[in-house]
Design a protein around this motif. Sequence first.
Motif, PDB file in Angstrom:
ATOM      1  N   ASP A 140      34.854  43.444  34.796  1.00  0.00           N
ATOM      2  CA  ASP A 140      35.737  44.115  35.146  1.00  0.00           C
ATOM      3  C   ASP A 140      36.634  43.594  36.081  1.00  0.00           C
ATOM      4  OD1 ASP A 140      36.948  46.574  35.770  1.00  0.00           O
ATOM      5  OD2 ASP A 140      35.613  47.533  36.844  1.00  0.00           O
ATOM      6  N   ARG A 141      37.916  44.138  36.278  1.00  0.00           N
ATOM      7  CA  ARG A 141      38.911  43.656  37.176  1.00  0.00           C
ATOM      8  C   ARG A 141      38.392  43.160  38.694  1.00  0.00           C
ATOM      9  NH1 ARG A 141      44.556  46.477  38.404  1.00  0.00           N
ATOM     10  NH2 ARG A 141      45.362  44.746  39.508  1.00  0.00           N
ATOM     11  N   LEU A 142      38.828  42.356  39.194  1.00  0.00           N
ATOM     12  CA  LEU A 142      38.465  41.971  40.744  1.00  0.00           C
ATOM     13  C   LEU A 142      39.572  42.590  41.657  1.00  0.00           C
ATOM     14  CD1 LEU A 142      36.710  40.648  42.710  1.00  0.00           C
ATOM     15  CD2 LEU A 142      37.674  38.594  42.297  1.00  0.00           C
ATOM     16  N   GLY A 143      39.130  43.704  42.105  1.00  0.00           N
ATOM     17  CA  GLY A 143      39.934  44.408  42.949  1.00  0.00           C
ATOM     18  C   GLY A 143      41.348  44.668  42.557  1.00  0.00           C
ATOM     19  N   ARG A 144      42.448  44.331  43.409  1.00  0.00           N
ATOM     20  CA  ARG A 144      43.671  44.531  42.870  1.00  0.00           C
ATOM     21  C   ARG A 144      44.420  43.373  42.480  1.00  0.00           C
ATOM     22  NH1 ARG A 144      46.848  48.397  42.461  1.00  0.00           N
ATOM     23  NH2 ARG A 144      45.450  50.118  41.868  1.00  0.00           N
ATOM     24  N   ARG A 145      43.668  42.352  42.454  1.00  0.00           N
ATOM     25  CA  ARG A 145      44.412  40.878  42.168  1.00  0.00           C
ATOM     26  C   ARG A 145      45.359  41.068  40.999  1.00  0.00           C
ATOM     27  NH1 ARG A 145      40.468  36.074  43.585  1.00  0.00           N
ATOM     28  NH2 ARG A 145      39.450  37.139  45.446  1.00  0.00           N
ATOM     29  N   LEU A 146      46.396  40.150  41.145  1.00  0.00           N
ATOM     30  CA  LEU A 146      47.354  40.422  39.940  1.00  0.00           C
ATOM     31  C   LEU A 146      47.007  39.688  38.535  1.00  0.00           C
ATOM     32  CD1 LEU A 146      50.475  39.491  41.926  1.00  0.00           C
ATOM     33  CD2 LEU A 146      49.696  42.067  41.380  1.00  0.00           C
ATOM     34  N   LEU A 147      47.032  40.453  37.511  1.00  0.00           N
ATOM     35  CA  LEU A 147      46.651  39.835  36.110  1.00  0.00           C
ATOM     36  C   LEU A 147      48.003  39.331  35.636  1.00  0.00           C
ATOM     37  CD1 LEU A 147      45.198  43.443  34.832  1.00  0.00           C
ATOM     38  CD2 LEU A 147      43.896  41.371  36.073  1.00  0.00           C
ATOM     39  N   ARG A 148      47.675  38.406  34.700  1.00  0.00           N
ATOM     40  CA  ARG A 148      48.781  37.662  34.007  1.00  0.00           C
ATOM     41  C   ARG A 148      49.095  38.153  32.775  1.00  0.00           C
ATOM     42  NH1 ARG A 148      49.845  32.796  36.458  1.00  0.00           N
ATOM     43  NH2 ARG A 148      48.393  32.069  38.157  1.00  0.00           N
ATOM     44  N   CYS A 149      50.382  38.008  32.304  1.00  0.00           N
ATOM     45  CA  CYS A 149      50.617  38.395  30.933  1.00  0.00           C
ATOM     46  C   CYS A 149      50.166  37.295  29.891  1.00  0.00           C
ATOM     47  CB  CYS A 149      52.223  38.452  30.890  1.00  0.00           C
ATOM     48  SG  CYS A 149      53.062  38.339  29.218  1.00  0.00           S
ATOM     49  N   SER A 150      49.741  37.900  28.884  1.00  0.00           N
ATOM     50  CA  SER A 150      49.186  36.834  27.771  1.00  0.00           C
ATOM     51  C   SER A 150      50.278  35.896  27.096  1.00  0.00           C
ATOM     52  CB  SER A 150      48.265  37.549  26.954  1.00  0.00           C
ATOM     53  OG  SER A 150      49.018  38.570  26.045  1.00  0.00           O
ATOM     54  N   VAL A 151      51.424  36.490  27.066  1.00  0.00           N
ATOM     55  CA  VAL A 151      52.547  36.011  26.301  1.00  0.00           C
ATOM     56  C   VAL A 151      53.280  34.621  27.254  1.00  0.00           C
ATOM     57  CG1 VAL A 151      54.721  36.081  25.107  1.00  0.00           C
ATOM     58  CG2 VAL A 151      52.806  37.755  25.117  1.00  0.00           C
ATOM     59  N   CYS A 152      53.347  34.918  28.315  1.00  0.00           N
ATOM     60  CA  CYS A 152      54.327  34.084  29.253  1.00  0.00           C
ATOM     61  C   CYS A 152      53.496  33.500  30.616  1.00  0.00           C
ATOM     62  CB  CYS A 152      55.447  34.643  29.668  1.00  0.00           C
ATOM     63  SG  CYS A 152      55.295  36.008  30.939  1.00  0.00           S
ATOM     64  N   LEU A 153      52.370  34.188  30.688  1.00  0.00           N
ATOM     65  CA  LEU A 153      51.284  33.911  31.606  1.00  0.00           C
ATOM     66  C   LEU A 153      51.853  34.100  33.194  1.00  0.00           C
ATOM     67  CD1 LEU A 153      49.617  30.432  30.597  1.00  0.00           C
ATOM     68  CD2 LEU A 153      48.985  32.993  30.238  1.00  0.00           C
ATOM     69  N   ARG A 154      52.935  35.151  33.263  1.00  0.00           N
ATOM     70  CA  ARG A 154      53.524  35.442  34.675  1.00  0.00           C
ATOM     71  C   ARG A 154      52.733  36.374  35.199  1.00  0.00           C
ATOM     72  NH1 ARG A 154      59.938  35.410  34.947  1.00  0.00           N
ATOM     73  NH2 ARG A 154      59.884  33.892  33.564  1.00  0.00           N
ATOM     74  N   ARG A 155      52.504  36.506  36.455  1.00  0.00           N
ATOM     75  CA  ARG A 155      51.767  37.466  37.118  1.00  0.00           C
ATOM     76  C   ARG A 155      52.564  38.723  37.185  1.00  0.00           C
ATOM     77  NH1 ARG A 155      50.431  33.449  41.263  1.00  0.00           N
ATOM     78  NH2 ARG A 155      48.364  32.924  41.029  1.00  0.00           N
TER      79      ARG A 155
END
Length: 245
Positions: free
Chosen positions: A33-48
């Motif tokens: 599962d996701r860990l809390g509200r940590r920011l996920l990254r875009c799979s295309v540019c890897l930006r948060r």
Amino acid sequence: MLVETHYRKQLGLKVHRVTKVEVTGDSVVVCIDRLGRRLLRCSVCLRRCQKVHGLGRQREWRDLAFRDLPLKLRYCPRRVDCPRCGVRVEDLPWAEPWARVTRGLSHAVATLARELSWKGTAKQFALNWKSVASIVRRAVQYGLQNRQRPPVRVIGIDEVSRRKGQVYLTVVYDLERRVVLWVGDGRTEEAVATYFTEELGKRRCRTLEIVCMDMWAAYANLVRQYAPQALILFDRFHIMQHLIA
Ligand SMILES: [Zn+2]
């Protein structure tokens, strides 16, 4: 170390966590599962990405078998609202966006396929022939064969148990690069010797400088035998502080 922690480390999870590990009839399922509200990254540019657009449908990835049981990861990938790319699926540390198997499994398949036929490899990993073919094709495409193995200087050796008192595996980490180098069955001196003799080999043993382990571990003799120049440390905390600084 608990098996949940082991998988979290092995999969390199930073913004995800392992919620449970279930043994069903014929496989092991690792739920993520996701860990809390940590920011996920875009799979295309890897930006948060600040915003999560929604939940995708639940997916499963085949991973390296846990002993003889097939292992699957289960997770609902999020769709993130990337400031640059728009709504995209999040980046997953354990697999390429298109893949149905993990990076770990695809690497193992690609490696074995260099030695065995594709059919033999498929049988070994209980995959079908087509999956092996597509993994090998992609591995070649991604230049896996160019992967360099940098010298290993600081390692940690850990026992991993599923529950207290039930020991299954020995894991060797590269503490500088924070990656798993090797996982072996059992915790006997004999079992772990394989790491030094087969995985590292004589030449690469020479670059070892520091080996961290638990004080009661049975590996100290191995280090004295195969990497006599290396310092054995029972206090990992201090070396980790030093490496992070
Ligand atoms: Zn993006």
